[in-house]
Every structure is written in C-alpha cells, then in structure tokens.
Scaffold this motif. Structure first.
Motif, short mmCIF file in Angstrom:
data_model
loop_
_atom_site.label_atom_id
_atom_site.label_comp_id
_atom_site.label_asym_id
_atom_site.label_seq_id
_atom_site.Cartn_x
_atom_site.Cartn_y
_atom_site.Cartn_z
N PRO A 210 -20.02 -48.68 -2.06
CA PRO A 210 -20.79 -49.44 -1.06
C PRO A 210 -20.42 -49.02 0.36
O PRO A 210 -19.34 -48.46 0.61
CB PRO A 210 -20.37 -50.89 -1.33
CG PRO A 210 -19.04 -50.79 -1.98
CD PRO A 210 -19.05 -49.52 -2.76
N HIS A 211 -21.32 -49.30 1.30
CA HIS A 211 -21.10 -48.97 2.70
C HIS A 211 -20.17 -49.97 3.37
O HIS A 211 -19.49 -49.64 4.34
CB HIS A 211 -22.44 -48.94 3.44
CG HIS A 211 -23.40 -47.98 2.85
ND1 HIS A 211 -24.46 -48.39 2.06
CD2 HIS A 211 -23.46 -46.64 2.88
CE1 HIS A 211 -25.14 -47.33 1.66
NE2 HIS A 211 -24.55 -46.25 2.15
N ALA A 212 -20.16 -51.21 2.87
CA ALA A 212 -19.33 -52.27 3.45
C ALA A 212 -18.83 -53.18 2.34
O ALA A 212 -19.51 -53.37 1.33
CB ALA A 212 -20.12 -53.07 4.48
N ILE A 213 -17.64 -53.76 2.56
CA ILE A 213 -17.06 -54.70 1.61
C ILE A 213 -16.58 -55.93 2.37
O ILE A 213 -15.89 -55.81 3.39
CB ILE A 213 -15.89 -54.07 0.83
CG1 ILE A 213 -16.40 -52.88 0.02
CG2 ILE A 213 -15.21 -55.10 -0.07
CD1 ILE A 213 -15.32 -52.12 -0.71
N VAL A 214 -16.97 -57.08 1.87
CA VAL A 214 -16.48 -58.36 2.38
C VAL A 214 -15.62 -58.93 1.26
O VAL A 214 -16.13 -59.17 0.15
CB VAL A 214 -17.64 -59.32 2.71
CG1 VAL A 214 -17.11 -60.65 3.21
CG2 VAL A 214 -18.59 -58.69 3.73
N LEU B 7 -16.28 -51.85 -9.12
CA LEU B 7 -17.60 -51.71 -8.51
C LEU B 7 -17.56 -50.74 -7.33
O LEU B 7 -18.49 -49.97 -7.12
CB LEU B 7 -18.13 -53.06 -8.05
CG LEU B 7 -18.67 -53.96 -9.15
CD1 LEU B 7 -19.01 -55.34 -8.60
CD2 LEU B 7 -19.91 -53.33 -9.79
N TYR B 8 -16.49 -50.76 -6.56
CA TYR B 8 -16.34 -49.80 -5.46
C TYR B 8 -16.38 -48.37 -6.01
O TYR B 8 -17.08 -47.51 -5.49
CB TYR B 8 -15.04 -50.03 -4.70
CG TYR B 8 -14.73 -48.88 -3.77
CD1 TYR B 8 -15.38 -48.76 -2.56
CD2 TYR B 8 -13.84 -47.89 -4.14
CE1 TYR B 8 -15.14 -47.66 -1.73
CE2 TYR B 8 -13.58 -46.80 -3.32
CZ TYR B 8 -14.24 -46.70 -2.12
OH TYR B 8 -14.01 -45.62 -1.31
N GLN B 9 -15.62 -48.11 -7.06
CA GLN B 9 -15.56 -46.77 -7.63
C GLN B 9 -16.91 -46.32 -8.18
O GLN B 9 -17.28 -45.16 -8.06
CB GLN B 9 -14.50 -46.71 -8.72
CG GLN B 9 -13.09 -46.85 -8.19
CD GLN B 9 -12.07 -46.93 -9.30
OE1 GLN B 9 -12.18 -47.75 -10.20
NE2 GLN B 9 -11.07 -46.07 -9.21
N LEU C 255 -6.81 -54.48 -2.34
CA LEU C 255 -8.11 -53.83 -2.53
C LEU C 255 -8.44 -52.94 -1.33
O LEU C 255 -8.85 -51.79 -1.49
CB LEU C 255 -9.20 -54.89 -2.72
CG LEU C 255 -10.63 -54.38 -2.86
CD1 LEU C 255 -10.77 -53.45 -4.06
CD2 LEU C 255 -11.60 -55.56 -2.96
N CYS C 256 -8.24 -53.45 -0.13
CA CYS C 256 -8.49 -52.66 1.09
C CYS C 256 -7.62 -51.41 1.11
O CYS C 256 -8.10 -50.32 1.44
CB CYS C 256 -8.23 -53.50 2.33
SG CYS C 256 -9.45 -54.81 2.60
N THR D 27 -21.71 -58.10 -6.28
CA THR D 27 -20.70 -59.15 -6.22
C THR D 27 -19.66 -58.94 -7.30
O THR D 27 -19.95 -58.42 -8.38
CB THR D 27 -21.30 -60.55 -6.38
OG1 THR D 27 -21.95 -60.66 -7.64
CG2 THR D 27 -22.28 -60.86 -5.25
N ALA D 28 -18.44 -59.38 -6.99
CA ALA D 28 -17.33 -59.31 -7.94
C ALA D 28 -16.51 -60.59 -7.83
O ALA D 28 -16.26 -61.07 -6.72
CB ALA D 28 -16.46 -58.10 -7.66
N PRO D 29 -16.07 -61.15 -8.97
CA PRO D 29 -15.33 -62.40 -8.96
C PRO D 29 -13.82 -62.26 -8.71
O PRO D 29 -13.12 -63.25 -8.64
CB PRO D 29 -15.58 -62.96 -10.36
CG PRO D 29 -15.72 -61.73 -11.20
CD PRO D 29 -16.41 -60.73 -10.32
N ASP D 30 -13.34 -61.03 -8.59
CA ASP D 30 -11.92 -60.81 -8.31
C ASP D 30 -11.72 -59.37 -7.84
O ASP D 30 -12.64 -58.56 -7.87
CB ASP D 30 -11.05 -61.11 -9.54
CG ASP D 30 -11.41 -60.29 -10.76
OD1 ASP D 30 -11.55 -59.05 -10.63
OD2 ASP D 30 -11.57 -60.87 -11.84
N GLY D 31 -10.51 -59.08 -7.38
CA GLY D 31 -10.22 -57.76 -6.84
C GLY D 31 -10.30 -56.64 -7.85
O GLY D 31 -10.72 -55.52 -7.51
#
Length: 88
Positions: A45-49, A39-41, A62-63, A29-33
C-alpha cells in the motif's frame, strides 16, 4: 491510493475504513499487526494507518519492519494511539 488500516478495535477499524473510502481511496484492513504485515507484503500500500498497541506485532514494530523491507518504494506511515501522555 491504496491505504492499509491496522487496528485491533473493530469499531475504530470500520470508522477509519469508511473515512479512507469516503476520500476516494482503496482501503485494506487488518485486525492486528501480524495480518497487517502480511497485507503489506502482498499489496504494498501507499500509506498505512496503524494503532500503536496491538496483540502480536505492535504498531511500532510494524513500522520498523516496513522501513527495513523497503528498497525502491516509500510508504507513508501514520501511527495512532489512545494513550494520553505526551511521551507516548
């Protein structure tokens, strides 16, 4: 599956995290972009919501950053918003 949930609303973040984990997936989990991007870097992760409207890097930015950074993998993206207009 590793799922990253990014939302600046703490309650929404906890609800989404619980749903992901109930489904048997690992949840970050992340509280902002900005934190979501880091965290993505680090974890790819396989998926992001992600929420659309957040301070710092918003959900759309972010996308776009994720799509620009991907070379040999694919991340599923789910963009959420509480905006009610069809154009949103």
């Amino acid at each position: 599956m590793r799922v990253l949930v990014v939302d600046d609303d703490p309650v929404s973040l906890l609800v989404a995290k619980a749903a992901v984990e109930r489904s048997g997936h690992e949840c970050l989990t992340a509280p902002d972009g900005d934190a979501g991007w880091r965290l993505y870097q680090d974890h790819r992760p396989h998926a992001i919501v992600t929420d659309l409207m957040m301070p710092g890097l918003d959900g759309l930015a972010l996308c776009r950053a994720i799509r620009a950074a991907e070379t040999d993998s694919y991340t599923y993206l789910i963009l959420l918003t509480s905006l009610g207009a069809r154009d949103d």
